[in-house]
Write an enzyme that holds these catalytic residues in place. Structure first.
Site, PDB file in Angstrom:
ATOM      1  N   GLU A  59       4.191  -7.842   2.972  1.00 45.33           N
ATOM      2  CA  GLU A  59       4.429  -8.697   4.138  1.00 45.33           C
ATOM      3  C   GLU A  59       3.894  -8.044   5.407  1.00 45.33           C
ATOM      4  O   GLU A  59       3.345  -8.716   6.289  1.00 45.33           O
ATOM      5  CB  GLU A  59       5.927  -8.971   4.307  1.00 45.33           C
ATOM      6  CG  GLU A  59       6.560  -9.737   3.164  1.00 45.33           C
ATOM      7  CD  GLU A  59       7.132  -8.819   2.084  1.00 45.33           C
ATOM      8  OE1 GLU A  59       6.499  -7.794   1.751  1.00 45.33           O
ATOM      9  OE2 GLU A  59       8.206  -9.139   1.564  1.00 45.33           O
ATOM     10  N   TYR A  63       6.096   9.091  -0.016  1.00 49.36           N
ATOM     11  CA  TYR A  63       6.658   7.765  -0.326  1.00 49.36           C
ATOM     12  C   TYR A  63       7.063   6.888   0.866  1.00 49.36           C
ATOM     13  O   TYR A  63       6.743   5.697   0.880  1.00 49.36           O
ATOM     14  CB  TYR A  63       7.867   7.914  -1.255  1.00 49.36           C
ATOM     15  CG  TYR A  63       7.543   8.411  -2.656  1.00 49.36           C
ATOM     16  CD1 TYR A  63       6.234   8.685  -3.062  1.00 49.36           C
ATOM     17  CD2 TYR A  63       8.559   8.603  -3.575  1.00 49.36           C
ATOM     18  CE1 TYR A  63       5.955   9.150  -4.343  1.00 49.36           C
ATOM     19  CE2 TYR A  63       8.291   9.062  -4.869  1.00 49.36           C
ATOM     20  CZ  TYR A  63       6.986   9.337  -5.246  1.00 49.36           C
ATOM     21  OH  TYR A  63       6.714   9.786  -6.505  1.00 49.36           O
ATOM     22  N   VAL A 116       0.874  -1.182   0.000  1.00 52.11           N
ATOM     23  CA  VAL A 116       0.000   0.000   0.000  1.00 52.11           C
ATOM     24  C   VAL A 116       0.908   1.228   0.000  1.00 52.11           C
ATOM     25  O   VAL A 116       1.459   1.599   1.046  1.00 52.11           O
ATOM     26  CB  VAL A 116      -0.935   0.016   1.224  1.00 52.11           C
ATOM     27  CG1 VAL A 116      -1.850   1.244   1.179  1.00 52.11           C
ATOM     28  CG2 VAL A 116      -1.777  -1.260   1.286  1.00 52.11           C
ATOM     29  N   CYS A 130       4.797  -2.530   2.897  1.00 55.27           N
ATOM     30  CA  CYS A 130       5.025  -3.728   2.084  1.00 55.27           C
ATOM     31  C   CYS A 130       3.881  -4.739   2.262  1.00 55.27           C
ATOM     32  O   CYS A 130       3.167  -4.725   3.273  1.00 55.27           O
ATOM     33  CB  CYS A 130       6.326  -4.401   2.484  1.00 55.27           C
ATOM     34  SG  CYS A 130       7.809  -3.530   1.973  1.00 55.27           S
TER      35      CYS A 130
END
Ligand code: THU
Length: 132
Positions: free
Chosen positions: A56, A49, A44, A54
């Site tokens: 995971e 930035y 997402v 991630c």
């Protein structure tokens, strides 16, 4: 079904929902918990930035929210020719809930590419026991 196939299917189901307008690199991940339940997550990204997360991290958060506390196996799925191995921060996130020999499966669109153990990707790691 083979646990790897189950994880692959779960990761593939969410990879397409990734919010990755900046990198255009969609990732799906799935974890198998101690009860045999599977939890999935996708990356997402964010206009700011560094705030992006991630796949995971999403999968692990889903596991914890569902009551799971141990990662029996985790799979990461991404496109491209290179192996989509977990980033350093995600290796540590996995470490919190896994054992040195916990398998980390890395897959591409065609299927499983390689399996590592957590200890291979994060040797001599720091975990909950280090605080005891
Ligand atoms: N990414 C993941 O979600 N997992 C990985 O294991 C590697 C990288 C994401 C982060 C970012 O949204 C995009 O892939 C490009 O780095």
């Amino acid at each position: 079904m083979d646990p790897i196939d189950t994880l692959f299917s779960a990761a593939r189901a969410v990879q397409g929902r990734a919010h990755a307008p900046y990198s255009r690199f969609r990732v799906g991940s799935a974890v198998l918990d101690e009860a045999g339940a599977v939890h999935a997550g996708c990356n997402v990204e964010n206009a700011a930035y560094p705030v992006g997360t991630c796949a995971e991290a999403g999968a692990i958060a889903a596991m914890v929210a569902a009551g799971g506390r141990r990662i029996g196996a985790i799979l990461v799925l991404g496109d491209g020719a290179a192996l989509v191995t977990p980033c350093g921060a995600c290796r540590q996130r996995i470490r919190e809930f896994a054992a040195p020999d916990t398998p980390i499966h890395v897959a591409g669109p065609e299927g499983l590419r390689r399996t590592f153990t957590l200890d291979e990707l994060l040797p001599a790691s720091f975990g909950p026991d280090n605080l005891a």
